[in-house]
Design a protein around this motif. Structure first.
Motif, PDB file in Angstrom:
ATOM      1  N   LEU B 316       0.817  -1.209   0.000  1.00  0.00           N
ATOM      2  CA  LEU B 316       0.000   0.000   0.000  1.00  0.00           C
ATOM      3  C   LEU B 316       0.854   1.263   0.000  1.00  0.00           C
ATOM      4  N   ALA B 317       1.998   1.231   0.690  1.00  0.00           N
ATOM      5  CA  ALA B 317       2.792   2.453   0.818  1.00  0.00           C
ATOM      6  C   ALA B 317       3.777   2.619  -0.331  1.00  0.00           C
ATOM      7  N   LEU B 318       4.297   1.523  -0.863  1.00  0.00           N
ATOM      8  CA  LEU B 318       5.359   1.633  -1.856  1.00  0.00           C
ATOM      9  C   LEU B 318       4.999   1.014  -3.204  1.00  0.00           C
ATOM     10  N   GLY B 319       3.905   0.264  -3.251  1.00  0.00           N
ATOM     11  CA  GLY B 319       3.542  -0.368  -4.516  1.00  0.00           C
ATOM     12  C   GLY B 319       4.384  -1.577  -4.851  1.00  0.00           C
ATOM     13  N   VAL B 320       5.040  -2.173  -3.849  1.00  0.00           N
ATOM     14  CA  VAL B 320       5.786  -3.413  -4.085  1.00  0.00           C
ATOM     15  C   VAL B 320       5.373  -4.428  -3.024  1.00  0.00           C
ATOM     16  N   PRO B 321       5.336  -5.720  -3.375  1.00  0.00           N
ATOM     17  CA  PRO B 321       4.876  -6.717  -2.411  1.00  0.00           C
ATOM     18  C   PRO B 321       5.917  -7.010  -1.326  1.00  0.00           C
ATOM     19  N   GLY B 322       5.436  -7.331  -0.102  1.00  0.00           N
ATOM     20  CA  GLY B 322       6.345  -7.629   0.994  1.00  0.00           C
ATOM     21  C   GLY B 322       6.510  -9.115   1.238  1.00  0.00           C
ATOM     22  N   SER B 323       5.749  -9.944   0.547  1.00  0.00           N
ATOM     23  CA  SER B 323       5.854 -11.389   0.729  1.00  0.00           C
ATOM     24  C   SER B 323       5.188 -12.041  -0.480  1.00  0.00           C
ATOM     25  N   PRO B 324       5.431 -13.335  -0.696  1.00  0.00           N
ATOM     26  CA  PRO B 324       4.772 -13.991  -1.832  1.00  0.00           C
ATOM     27  C   PRO B 324       3.245 -13.885  -1.732  1.00  0.00           C
ATOM     28  N   GLY B 325       2.724 -13.983  -0.500  1.00  0.00           N
ATOM     29  CA  GLY B 325       1.280 -13.871  -0.316  1.00  0.00           C
ATOM     30  C   GLY B 325       0.783 -12.489  -0.710  1.00  0.00           C
ATOM     31  N   ALA B 326       1.506 -11.458  -0.240  1.00  0.00           N
ATOM     32  CA  ALA B 326       1.117 -10.084  -0.565  1.00  0.00           C
ATOM     33  C   ALA B 326       1.233  -9.839  -2.064  1.00  0.00           C
ATOM     34  N   ALA B 327       2.206 -10.511  -2.715  1.00  0.00           N
ATOM     35  CA  ALA B 327       2.382 -10.345  -4.156  1.00  0.00           C
ATOM     36  C   ALA B 327       1.139 -10.836  -4.891  1.00  0.00           C
ATOM     37  N   MET B 328       0.537 -11.926  -4.369  1.00  0.00           N
ATOM     38  CA  MET B 328      -0.656 -12.466  -5.003  1.00  0.00           C
ATOM     39  C   MET B 328      -1.838 -11.526  -4.825  1.00  0.00           C
ATOM     40  N   ILE B 329      -1.922 -10.913  -3.629  1.00  0.00           N
ATOM     41  CA  ILE B 329      -3.012  -9.970  -3.388  1.00  0.00           C
ATOM     42  C   ILE B 329      -2.834  -8.756  -4.299  1.00  0.00           C
ATOM     43  N   MET B 330      -1.559  -8.376  -4.494  1.00  0.00           N
ATOM     44  CA  MET B 330      -1.269  -7.258  -5.382  1.00  0.00           C
ATOM     45  C   MET B 330      -1.679  -7.603  -6.810  1.00  0.00           C
ATOM     46  N   ALA B 331      -1.431  -8.854  -7.212  1.00  0.00           N
ATOM     47  CA  ALA B 331      -1.827  -9.281  -8.558  1.00  0.00           C
ATOM     48  C   ALA B 331      -3.334  -9.156  -8.729  1.00  0.00           C
ATOM     49  N   ALA B 332      -4.077  -9.473  -7.644  1.00  0.00           N
ATOM     50  CA  ALA B 332      -5.531  -9.375  -7.715  1.00  0.00           C
ATOM     51  C   ALA B 332      -5.959  -7.916  -7.898  1.00  0.00           C
ATOM     52  N   PHE B 333      -5.281  -7.006  -7.198  1.00  0.00           N
ATOM     53  CA  PHE B 333      -5.543  -5.575  -7.381  1.00  0.00           C
ATOM     54  C   PHE B 333      -5.388  -5.204  -8.854  1.00  0.00           C
ATOM     55  N   ILE B 334      -4.224  -5.582  -9.405  1.00  0.00           N
ATOM     56  CA  ILE B 334      -3.884  -5.172 -10.762  1.00  0.00           C
ATOM     57  C   ILE B 334      -4.883  -5.757 -11.754  1.00  0.00           C
ATOM     58  N   MET B 335      -5.301  -7.014 -11.477  1.00  0.00           N
ATOM     59  CA  MET B 335      -6.248  -7.655 -12.359  1.00  0.00           C
ATOM     60  C   MET B 335      -7.549  -6.876 -12.419  1.00  0.00           C
ATOM     61  N   HIS B 336      -7.887  -6.201 -11.320  1.00  0.00           N
ATOM     62  CA  HIS B 336      -9.117  -5.425 -11.314  1.00  0.00           C
ATOM     63  C   HIS B 336      -8.860  -3.975 -11.702  1.00  0.00           C
ATOM     64  N   GLY B 337      -7.691  -3.742 -12.258  1.00  0.00           N
ATOM     65  CA  GLY B 337      -7.408  -2.406 -12.752  1.00  0.00           C
ATOM     66  C   GLY B 337      -7.070  -1.397 -11.671  1.00  0.00           C
ATOM     67  N   VAL B 338      -6.772  -1.864 -10.456  1.00  0.00           N
ATOM     68  CA  VAL B 338      -6.377  -0.949  -9.387  1.00  0.00           C
ATOM     69  C   VAL B 338      -4.884  -1.140  -9.155  1.00  0.00           C
ATOM     70  N   ILE B 339      -4.121  -0.052  -9.304  1.00  0.00           N
ATOM     71  CA  ILE B 339      -2.683  -0.195  -9.112  1.00  0.00           C
ATOM     72  C   ILE B 339      -2.342   0.207  -7.686  1.00  0.00           C
ATOM     73  N   PRO B 340      -1.915  -0.753  -6.856  1.00  0.00           N
ATOM     74  CA  PRO B 340      -1.618  -0.414  -5.469  1.00  0.00           C
ATOM     75  C   PRO B 340      -0.345   0.405  -5.392  1.00  0.00           C
ATOM     76  N   GLY B 341      -0.240   1.204  -4.354  1.00  0.00           N
ATOM     77  CA  GLY B 341       0.949   2.036  -4.205  1.00  0.00           C
ATOM     78  C   GLY B 341       0.590   3.383  -3.624  1.00  0.00           C
TER      79      GLY B 341
END
Lengths: 337, 506
Positions: B316-341
């Motif tokens: 949420l703060a930097l737009g990069v994942p902090g763990s493999p699990g968080a990376a997957m959640i980030m992928a879900a964000f991106i898939m829905h067109g929301v860019i975390p960061g």
């Protein structure tokens, strides 16, 4: 007596699993190409059934989302794609699976720059790169050079001038990656020396630049979007031969006169080289029409990728050319013999 | 902010969202409990269900899966001595001992309550301090990561069991295993002996499954002693008094977990180990650790659930994942067109606060769903060992095969099964070996990265204040840990001597 029974239970379980796994393998390899299957599939009514897209990554990865969006967009045109994830071995698992199916155009594989250009140099692949022919290249994610906003560097010229006065540290994902080659070629062309700092992921190199631990880094633009929009980083230039649509205000190295090849991470589809021409043409048309769907266009712009269409034969040639070029670069870097 | 959070809570409070969250938590617990399905794989498997959902329900469901999976991995650790994921490698020592002593119910309850409390701590810190915490993550460069790894190594005394020499040998073995594979700086294959399948290195999940699960099965096959049937009271009651006693450890564990979770790449397994060592070093009864200490379950459990909140900080703060699990959640964000960061707070504050609210609800649901799982799960202990062994064998071999669809992984599991057997028979420490393996790759890479940054000069480790502080802490932790542990080992030996007969070597 008792303990032998215990052993037996454990052994039985073990055998069962191994047999299952072994069977899994034989079924994929034994269903290989037979001349008859090609002949029958060249029937005019292609596609007549589901087409499988093999993804060399897990669900949720960039290649996976790409395949699923293609499938979604093609559905409106009445073509049904099934997405199958075969992660592992840097793409080798997916390749051997896709190669093991009938070469009839009902199985195509997602390829990215890493699966077919860089990984064949670091992983053992079941086929030669030349065994595949391009169906279509769909889009590209530019490899860009960026610095921290408050570094005082605002342009590519600033960066090169500074790099000539002192040795800067430039990060990127791993060694032998497009990031590494881009950094190396830019340094050679623009005439500066630097320390390349390899990271375990593109994300790690972004954090290192944001934290001021290294001076600059190369990464793919889509990973950088939120930071670029928030203004925490300045994107200086891209390793592409032309400015991609999503990056119209960022100069390419080529236009500054530095001969850096196109090192974008692109995505497209390939099939085995013996799939007939008319099937490839039909498959190409399906994906090309899907690209014009609104849902697909939205996906491309949302994820800040750029459309980078290349036709089948040109794509096959481009893969060969980039693959050979990558080999030459890796040799000069001493990464491969 | 509170109003945002409140509206986020309201958004989550409809039957559809709650159903998604319950389904997510339940799947997370089951997936996490299966060896070979790590939290990130549990999320990957749930991902296709969310393709056609809206952004918010899908993110809530996936965070719920993540929350559930981080807890689920400790269930088999306690019941059958097999951690479901590396994150529970620290829990297994004491959790399994407690299970063997017939205190499985209490251990599972402690693991659940500590997990929920740790998770809540992580979530609160995430909500309130996401931006400053993101800055902390930025202050960590390669030298600081190196120092953190050294701090991780320094806790070997605490996690390695009673025999210090054997603990050190175990961790060195772990470090050596981490050296297998392509050198990540030059691409040269190391210790692969021509097997290209080893180029990717030896997967720590496969090693862990082999050491703990298969090793345990081999041990039980070879032990001649009839396993004692333990009668457990089926009175389902959360032992609140025990929970209250564990509160201090739980809170410390939760804080450690959150903090380690913030650092991209450090991982929840390290968090669990650090919390375990911290609990042992600050405990009044360090001699109980490794022999069934509730504190040794509470701390790492709180830590690995605290990691969930922590690892979402960089997303949420930097737009990069902090763990493999968080990376997957980030992928879900991106898939829905929301860019975390960093821009997410301005563009989609509703999404951010709904996620926070969703995480809170997921923690509470974890308590409810987890509680419902405990009683049926305890029945596993009653299953005949032979049957159980066969089932576990099938699960771990298929699970490891699914890690990368290669026969290499089941092979590694079997090889390390024999290693695990040898380790258990001879008093070496499987936990220390996993610790070494988890840290090995990181230590080397961060060390070499630091030296590249400094142009080859070692002063980089001493001129950066944060790095120097962490290194000093490691030194202190080593000295303190060894003193404390050798004292504890003597106490434990004295206490155990009259009870345990000389082990039968067949």
């Amino acid at each position: 007596m008792k303990s032998s029974k215990k052993c037996l239970a454990g052994l039985l379980a073990m055998t069962m699993v191994l047999v299952m796994a072994a069977c899994g393998n034989t079924t994929t390899t034994s269903s290989g190409t037979s001349p008859a299957s090609i002949a029958s599939s060249a029937a005019p009514a292609y596609p007549n059934g589901n087409i499988t897209i093999v993804v060399p990554a897990n669900a949720g990865g960039g290649g996976d989302i790409f395949a699923r969006q293609t499938a979604e967009a093609a559905k409106t045109k009445g073509v049904n794609f099934l997405v199958e994830n075969r992660p592992g071995g840097g793409g080798a698992t997916a390749m051997s699976y896709a190669w093991g199916q009938k070469h009839d155009g009902y199985t195509m594989m997602v390829v990215t720059t890493s699966t077919i250009i860089t990984n064949p140099y670091s992983y053992e692949m079941p086929n030669e790169v030349a065994d595949w022919r391009g169906v279509i290249r769909v889009m590209a994610d530019a490899t860009v050079l960026f610095v921290r906003k408050d570094s005082g560097i605002t342009s590519l010229e600033d960066f090169v001038a500074l790099a000539k006065t002192k040795k800067l540290s430039v990060g990127g994902y791993s060694v032998g990656s497009v990031d590494h080659i881009a950094a190396y070629t830019l340094g050679k062309e623009a005439g500066f020396e630097f320390e390349y700092v390899p990271y375990d992921s593109g994300a790690d190199s972004i954090v290192a630049v944001l934290g001021g631990h290294i001076d600059a880094a190369f990464t793919q633009y889509s990973d950088l979007v939120s930071n670029s929009e928030a203004g925490t980083v300045t994107v200086l230039g891209s390793a592409a031969t032309e400015r991609y649509a999503g990056l119209s205000d960022v100069p390419t190295f080529a236009e500054k006169g530095w001969k850096v090849p196109d090192l974008s991470n692109w995505r497209g589809y390939v099939v085995p080289k013996d799939v007939p021409d008319d099937v490839v043409a039909a498959l190409h048309d399906i994906v090309k029409t899907a690209m014009t769907e609104n849902s697909f266009k939205e996906y491309v712009s949302n994820s800040k990728l750029s459309e980078a269409y290349v036709a089948p034969d040109d794509f096959t040639a481009l893969i060969q050319e980039q693959y050979t070029g990558m080999g030459a670069s890796l040799k000069t870097l001493g990464i491969i013999q | 902010m509170l109003s945002h959070l409140f509206s986020g809570l309201l958004a989550c409070m409809n039957i559809q969202m709650l159903l998604f969250a319950v389904a997510g938590v339940a799947w997370g617990i089951i997936g996490g409990a299966i060896p070979g399905i790590s939290p990130s794989i549990a999320i990957v498997l749930a991902l296709p269900f969310t393709y056609h959902m809206d952004t918010i329900p899908s993110i809530i469901m996936l965070s719920a899966v993540y929350t559930g999976a981080c807890y689920g991995s400790s269930i088999p650790a306690i019941l059958i001595g097999v951690p479901g994921a590396p994150a529970s490698a620290a829990t297994v020592q004491d959790g399994y001992m407690l299970g063997k002593k017939g205190k499985g119910l209490e251990a599972l309850s402690i693991s659940l309550t500590s997990g929920v409390i740790g998770g809540l701590i992580g979530t609160v810190l995430l909500c309130v301090f996401v931006v400053p915490l993101g800055k902390i993550a930025l202050s960590f460069g390669a030298p600081e990561y190196f120092a953190i790894c050294i701090l991780g190594l320094s806790i070997v005394a605490a996690v390695g069991g009673d025999n210090m020499t054997k603990a050190i040998i175990s961790i060195l073995l772990g470090l050596a295993i981490a050296g297998v594979g392509l050198d990540s700086f030059s691409g040269v294959p190391r210790f692969t002996y021509g097997f290209t399948a080893l180029n990717d290195g030896i997967d720590d999940v496969s090693v862990m499954i082999g050491l703990f699960a298969v090793g345990e099965i081999f041990c039980s096959i070879c032990s001649n002693t009839q396993q004692k049937k333990i009668k457990i009271s089926i009175k389902m009651k959360i032992p609140f008094q025990l929970v209250r006693k564990m509160l201090k450890n739980t809170v410390r564990g939760g804080l450690i977990g959150t903090f380690v979770g913030i650092l991209p790449g450090a991982g929840s397994s390290l968090a669990g180990f650090v919390a375990y060592a911290d609990a042992k070093n600050s405990s009044k009864h360090p001699e109980e650790f490794g022999h069934g200490s509730f504190e040794g379950v509470a701390a790492p459990e709180a830590a690995n659930n605290g990691c969930v909140g922590g690892s979402l900080v960089p997303v949420l703060a930097l737009g990069v994942p902090g763990s493999p699990g968080a990376a997957m959640i980030m992928a879900a964000f991106i898939m829905h067109g929301v860019i975390p960061g960093p821009t997410l707070f301005e563009k989609h504050p509703d999404i951010v606060y709904t996620i926070f609210a969703g995480l809170f609800i997921a923690q509470l649901l974890l308590f409810v769903v987890g509680y419902a799982f405990i009683k049926p799960l305890l029945k596993i202990i009653d299953v005949d060992t032979n049957v159980l062994n066969a089932v576990i064998m099938i699960l771990v071999l298929t699970g490891s095969y699914s890690l990368s669809n290669r026969l290499m992984e089941p092979a590694i599991v079997l090889v390390f099964g024999f290693v695990g057997f040898w380790v258990k028979r001879n008093g070496y420490s499987a936990a220390a070996m996993v610790l070494g393996l988890v840290l090995g790759g990181m230590i080397e890479n961060e060390f070499r990265r630091s030296l590249i940054m400094s142009g080859g000069s070692f002063t980089i480790f001493f001129t950066r204040p944060l790095c120097l502080i962490i290194l000093a802490l490691s030194l202190a932790s080593t000295v303190w840990g060894f003193r404390k542990s050798s004292g504890a080992a003597k106490k434990a030996a004295a206490a155990a001597a009259p009870e345990i007969p000389v082990p039968d070597e067949n």
